[in-house]
Design an enzyme around this catalytic site. Structure first.
Site, PDB file in Angstrom:
ATOM      1  N   ARG A  69      95.501 -32.603 102.594  1.00 28.42           N
ATOM      2  CA  ARG A  69      94.399 -32.932 103.497  1.00 28.42           C
ATOM      3  C   ARG A  69      93.135 -32.249 102.984  1.00 28.42           C
ATOM      4  O   ARG A  69      93.175 -31.169 102.411  1.00 28.42           O
ATOM      5  CB  ARG A  69      94.708 -32.461 104.922  1.00 28.42           C
ATOM      6  CG  ARG A  69      95.760 -33.303 105.592  1.00 28.42           C
ATOM      7  CD  ARG A  69      95.964 -32.895 107.030  1.00 28.42           C
ATOM      8  NE  ARG A  69      96.578 -31.593 107.149  1.00 28.42           N
ATOM      9  CZ  ARG A  69      95.948 -30.463 107.397  1.00 28.42           C
ATOM     10  NH1 ARG A  69      94.654 -30.448 107.606  1.00 28.42           N
ATOM     11  NH2 ARG A  69      96.601 -29.332 107.473  1.00 28.42           N
ATOM     12  N   TYR A 197      96.438 -39.747  99.956  1.00 30.65           N
ATOM     13  CA  TYR A 197      97.393 -38.722 100.394  1.00 30.65           C
ATOM     14  C   TYR A 197      97.713 -38.885 101.886  1.00 30.65           C
ATOM     15  O   TYR A 197      96.796 -39.046 102.710  1.00 30.65           O
ATOM     16  CB  TYR A 197      96.850 -37.302 100.126  1.00 30.65           C
ATOM     17  CG  TYR A 197      97.700 -36.280 100.826  1.00 30.65           C
ATOM     18  CD1 TYR A 197      98.953 -35.940 100.314  1.00 30.65           C
ATOM     19  CD2 TYR A 197      97.314 -35.725 102.040  1.00 30.65           C
ATOM     20  CE1 TYR A 197      99.776 -35.058 101.000  1.00 30.65           C
ATOM     21  CE2 TYR A 197      98.136 -34.849 102.726  1.00 30.65           C
ATOM     22  CZ  TYR A 197      99.362 -34.517 102.196  1.00 30.65           C
ATOM     23  OH  TYR A 197     100.187 -33.666 102.882  1.00 30.65           O
ATOM     24  N   GLY A 198      98.983 -38.783 102.224  1.00 34.98           N
ATOM     25  CA  GLY A 198      99.476 -39.060 103.581  1.00 34.98           C
ATOM     26  C   GLY A 198      98.615 -38.548 104.727  1.00 34.98           C
ATOM     27  O   GLY A 198      98.184 -39.318 105.579  1.00 34.98           O
ATOM     28  N   GLY A 199      98.346 -37.246 104.743  1.00 37.34           N
ATOM     29  CA  GLY A 199      97.620 -36.662 105.874  1.00 37.34           C
ATOM     30  C   GLY A 199      96.225 -37.252 106.061  1.00 37.34           C
ATOM     31  O   GLY A 199      95.658 -37.199 107.148  1.00 37.34           O
ATOM     32  N   LYS A 206      97.664 -37.289 111.896  1.00 40.15           N
ATOM     33  CA  LYS A 206      96.683 -36.278 112.303  1.00 40.15           C
ATOM     34  C   LYS A 206      95.434 -36.930 112.900  1.00 40.15           C
ATOM     35  O   LYS A 206      94.855 -36.420 113.857  1.00 40.15           O
ATOM     36  CB  LYS A 206      96.287 -35.426 111.107  1.00 40.15           C
ATOM     37  CG  LYS A 206      97.450 -34.750 110.402  1.00 40.15           C
ATOM     38  CD  LYS A 206      98.174 -33.804 111.302  1.00 40.15           C
ATOM     39  CE  LYS A 206      99.181 -32.961 110.527  1.00 40.15           C
ATOM     40  NZ  LYS A 206      99.926 -32.068 111.409  1.00 40.15           N
ATOM     41  N   HIS A 226      99.496 -29.964 118.413  1.00 42.99           N
ATOM     42  CA  HIS A 226     100.158 -29.824 117.116  1.00 42.99           C
ATOM     43  C   HIS A 226     101.451 -29.032 117.322  1.00 42.99           C
ATOM     44  O   HIS A 226     101.563 -27.879 116.915  1.00 42.99           O
ATOM     45  CB  HIS A 226      99.193 -29.085 116.167  1.00 42.99           C
ATOM     46  CG  HIS A 226      99.596 -29.105 114.730  1.00 42.99           C
ATOM     47  ND1 HIS A 226      99.066 -28.241 113.810  1.00 42.99           N
ATOM     48  CD2 HIS A 226     100.442 -29.893 114.033  1.00 42.99           C
ATOM     49  CE1 HIS A 226      99.582 -28.486 112.614  1.00 42.99           C
ATOM     50  NE2 HIS A 226     100.420 -29.490 112.732  1.00 42.99           N
ATOM     51  N   SER A 248     100.000 -25.301 109.861  1.00 49.79           N
ATOM     52  CA  SER A 248     100.726 -26.052 108.833  1.00 49.79           C
ATOM     53  C   SER A 248     101.621 -25.140 107.992  1.00 49.79           C
ATOM     54  O   SER A 248     101.227 -24.031 107.641  1.00 49.79           O
ATOM     55  CB  SER A 248      99.733 -26.720 107.894  1.00 49.79           C
ATOM     56  OG  SER A 248      98.904 -27.552 108.644  1.00 49.79           O
ATOM     57  N   CYS A 250     104.340 -23.382 108.482  1.00 49.04           N
ATOM     58  CA  CYS A 250     104.885 -22.106 108.977  1.00 49.04           C
ATOM     59  C   CYS A 250     106.354 -22.290 109.355  1.00 49.04           C
ATOM     60  O   CYS A 250     106.886 -21.519 110.152  1.00 49.04           O
ATOM     61  CB  CYS A 250     104.135 -21.644 110.220  1.00 49.04           C
ATOM     62  SG  CYS A 250     102.668 -20.703 109.882  1.00 49.04           S
ATOM     63  N   ASP A 277     106.210 -32.182 114.705  1.00 54.90           N
ATOM     64  CA  ASP A 277     104.806 -31.926 114.367  1.00 54.90           C
ATOM     65  C   ASP A 277     103.828 -32.123 115.521  1.00 54.90           C
ATOM     66  O   ASP A 277     102.888 -31.364 115.652  1.00 54.90           O
ATOM     67  CB  ASP A 277     104.403 -32.847 113.193  1.00 54.90           C
ATOM     68  CG  ASP A 277     103.122 -32.398 112.507  1.00 54.90           C
ATOM     69  OD1 ASP A 277     102.917 -31.178 112.396  1.00 54.90           O
ATOM     70  OD2 ASP A 277     102.331 -33.256 112.094  1.00 54.90           O
ATOM     71  N   SER A 368     104.262 -31.284  98.155  1.00 57.78           N
ATOM     72  CA  SER A 368     104.938 -32.578  98.010  1.00 57.78           C
ATOM     73  C   SER A 368     105.739 -32.864  99.281  1.00 57.78           C
ATOM     74  O   SER A 368     106.137 -31.945  99.997  1.00 57.78           O
ATOM     75  CB  SER A 368     105.835 -32.577  96.772  1.00 57.78           C
ATOM     76  OG  SER A 368     106.722 -31.484  96.801  1.00 57.78           O
ATOM     77  N   ARG A 369     105.983 -34.132  99.547  1.00 58.70           N
ATOM     78  CA  ARG A 369     106.457 -34.518 100.877  1.00 58.70           C
ATOM     79  C   ARG A 369     107.599 -35.510 100.844  1.00 58.70           C
ATOM     80  O   ARG A 369     107.775 -36.239  99.877  1.00 58.70           O
ATOM     81  CB  ARG A 369     105.289 -35.191 101.635  1.00 58.70           C
ATOM     82  CG  ARG A 369     104.068 -34.305 101.847  1.00 58.70           C
ATOM     83  CD  ARG A 369     104.242 -33.432 103.034  1.00 58.70           C
ATOM     84  NE  ARG A 369     103.149 -32.499 103.211  1.00 58.70           N
ATOM     85  CZ  ARG A 369     102.807 -31.999 104.409  1.00 58.70           C
ATOM     86  NH1 ARG A 369     103.445 -32.354 105.502  1.00 58.70           N
ATOM     87  NH2 ARG A 369     101.840 -31.114 104.501  1.00 58.70           N
TER      88      ARG A 369
HETATM   89  C1  OXD Z   1     100.125 -30.372 108.460  1.00 61.45           C
HETATM   90  C2  OXD Z   1     101.161 -31.397 108.354  1.00 61.45           C
HETATM   91  O1  OXD Z   1      99.405 -30.143 107.490  1.00 61.45           O
HETATM   92  O2  OXD Z   1     101.937 -31.544 109.299  1.00 61.45           O
HETATM   93  O3  OXD Z   1     100.018 -29.774 109.527  1.00 61.45           O
HETATM   94  O4  OXD Z   1     101.214 -32.094 107.330  1.00 61.45           O
HETATM   95 MN    MN Z   2     101.315 -30.500 111.051  1.00 63.95          MN
END
Ligand code: OXD
Ligand code: MN
Length: 585
Positions: A69, A197-199, A206, A226, A248, A250, A277, A368-369
């Site tokens: 992001r 990118y996904g986010g 988001k 969140h 994010s 954690c 999430d 990476s996801r």
């Molecule tokens: C974040 C996520 O960055 O969930 O919080 O991808």
């Molecule tokens: Mn998140």
């Protein structure tokens, strides 16, 4: 084309702007998925993984400069700056439409425009909302298919209403200089350009489910947070639910899919995942706060996910999953650092370059996801699709703090809890671009995701507390205390259940606590240590409130709170009261 005139009109306008060669309306069918997958394979946008070991799984690499992001390129676009507040980047609304309009102008020439209707939340739920995402990326369509409920199901929900979030995405030139993620909460609109990118591009996540939804929630009297949502089942079959907000990376996904320690498993405890999430929360008829997970999939960080750290997440990704920016092995399987299996002798790294284990570089990008269907999760809750959601007993805040914050404490009441959330802090990780390892304040883990003035967001929390007849209790946890050698003191992972059970005991008036200046702490004997390597003295060392450390902390909190132009007086008062209690310690 569907027959909602508002949708059709808007798509027509966006097509005039972006000038695609072709428009494809997404229906969500299997046939469509197969067709789009084949197309993406033919252009190299997706690579087919080994279908014997990873059935239905595909692999994707983003551009090298487009892996996370981009908070500095993310804007809240309102008529007045004060509506975006001091923590958001702001662009004046009409300026933003004009500026991005220039970039979108003709951006889909030679490309196909996909129109994806999607539903956030289970069908038939009063929590749920519809979005339409227009995109020129098949990768986005196929990911949205996993992350949300797409196609006809969403249009059926929408009917002939104009109540939908308008999301426009184009890869543009994938040029970071021409990359913008803009939100228009006044218009329920999102414009995202220049990223894949996904986010930044899965606009249901988001952008809608947090930024736009938080603003909607304030207007309509609910909350978009969140937060993961998990259920804990006791040996009698009673399930209680906790919603937890962490910045994010954690370990939110790990906590959401926690595996109880052996002793608890044997005794009959189970943990059920409702969400990993995002939570949308509303006051239920019974006066409690109820939550749904608006998403249908997990967009989780791959590195560090192993059969040891999070078997449920790993098992979720064994089929029908899209992997992004991990390493690709010679037999078309995926690998990442911390997967818990030996590194392949040879692989292609996330950039597509040859990689061997003796190299200094990481094979998988740290951010990476995997994009995986939530329903495949072995511990998915049977309430995951329940239109009513689940009742929340406790809200848990937390972050990564090497020192200071004890393992767990309970706020004195809702307002004190809002102050605890408003002053939350964590050390940064790789999920967002920027420096790693710096302490940053991240109120309610919403700093990058609040779609309006954060002072007013705190006020909304205060007001919700007044409206919920039977509010959840609010706690703070810190699994990440380090010893002098830099090692984690608390074992974390499944053993976090021991702390969650104390939390539930507090909610049920079954555990005592020690009153301290920062809140209620457990009597050390009330956290079960049997089966861990932690002894009572060690536990005591992470259940401490150190006056000097807290004096420093309060200085930094004061500076942080000073940034909010609309800080509620209640939060200010809570801060002053805490300061006085610490000074008197
Ligand atoms: C974040 C996520 O960055 O969930 O919080 O991808
Ligand atoms: Mn998140």
């Amino acid at each position: 084309m569907y027959n909602n005139k508002y949708v059709n009109e808007w798509v027509e306008q966006m097509a005039q702007l972006t000038q695609p060669d072709e428009i494809v309306w997404i229906d969500g069918s299997e046939e469509e998925k197969d067709r789009l997958t084949k197309q993406a394979l033919s252009t190299g946008e997706l690579v087919e993984l080994n279908q014997e070991t990873y059935p239905g799984c595909y692999y994707h690499r983003t551009a090298e400069n487009d892996v996370a992001r981009v908070e500095h390129l993310t804007f809240i676009c309102t008529s007045k700056k004060e509506n975006a507040g001091p923590t958001n980047n702001w662009m004046e609304k009409s300026y933003a439409y004009a500026r991005l309009g220039n970039l979108f102008n003709g951006s889909m020439k030679g490309r196909t425009m996909y129109v994806i209707p999607y539903l956030m939340g289970p069908p038939g739920s009063e929590f749920s909302k519809v979005g339409i995402e227009i995109t020129d990326s098949i990768y986005v369509v196929l990911n949205m298919r996993i992350m949300t409920r797409i196609g006809k199901i969403a249009m059926d929900f929408l009917g002939d209403s104009n109540d939908f979030v308008k999301g426009l995405h184009s890869k543009g030139e994938l040029d970071p200089e021409k990359r913008f993620i803009c939100h228009f909460p006044e218009d329920n609109a999102i414009w995202s350009i220049g990223s894949g990118y996904g986010g930044n591009v899965l606009l249901g996540k988001k952008c809608f489910a947090l930024r736009i939804a938080s603003a909607l929630g304030r207007r309509e009297g609910w909350m978009a947070e969140h937060m993961l949502i998990l259920g804990i089942e006791d040996p009698n079959g009673k399930v209680e639910y906790i919603a937890a907000a962490f910045p994010s990376a954690c370990g939110k996904t790990n906590l959401a899919m926690l595996i109880p320690p052996e002793k608890y498993k044997k005794a009959g405890y189970k943990v059920w995942t409702v969400g990993d999430d995002i939570a949308w929360l509303r006051i239920g008829k019974d006066g409690r706060l109820w939550a749904i997970n608006p998403e249908a999939g997990f967009f989780g960080v791959a590195p560090g996910t192993s059969m040891k750290s999070n078997p449920n997440a790993l098992l979720t990704t064994k089929k029908n999953t899209i992997f992004t920016n991990v390493a690709l092995t010679e037999n078309k399987e995926v690998w990442w650092e911390g997967m818990g299996v030996p590194a392949p002798e040879k692989a292609l790294d996330w950039r597509g370059n040859p990689w061997t284990p003796d190299m200094d570089a990481k094979a998988a990008h740290p951010n990476s996801r995997f994009t995986a269907p939530a329903k495949q999760c072995p511990c998915i809750s049977d309430k995951f699709e329940d239109p009513n959601g689940v009742p929340i007993s406790a809200i848990v805040f937390g972050g990564r703090r090497a020192k200071l914050a004890p393992l767990v404490y309970q706020s004195f009441d809702w307002e004190h809890g809002v102050y605890v959330g408003a002053t939350m802090a964590s050390e940064t990780t790789a999920a967002a671009t920027g420096k790693v390892g710096v302490v940053r304040r991240d109120p309610m883990a919403m700093l990058p995701f609040c779609g309006y003035n954060m002072g007013e967001y705190f006020q909304h929390w205060i007001e919700m507390g007044r409206k919920i007849p039977n509010p959840p209790k609010i706690f703070n946890v810190n699994w990440f205390r380090l010893d002098d050698e830099g090692k984690f003191i608390w074992p974390g992972f499944g053993d976090n259940l021991r702390v969650l059970l104390w939390i539930l005991d507090r909610c049920n008036d079954k555990a005592d606590a020690v009153k301290t200046p920062i809140g209620y702490l457990p009597n050390p004997g009330d956290i079960d240590l049997e089966g861990t390597d932690v002894d009572l003295d060690t536990l005591k060392s992470i259940l401490d409130v150190n006056k000097e450390d807290w004096i420093e902390e309060l200085k930094s909190q004061e500076e942080h709170l000073g940034k909010f132009d609309k800080l509620p007086v209640e939060v200010r008062n809570q801060f002053e009261a805490q300061k006085e209690r610490i000074n008197n310690l």
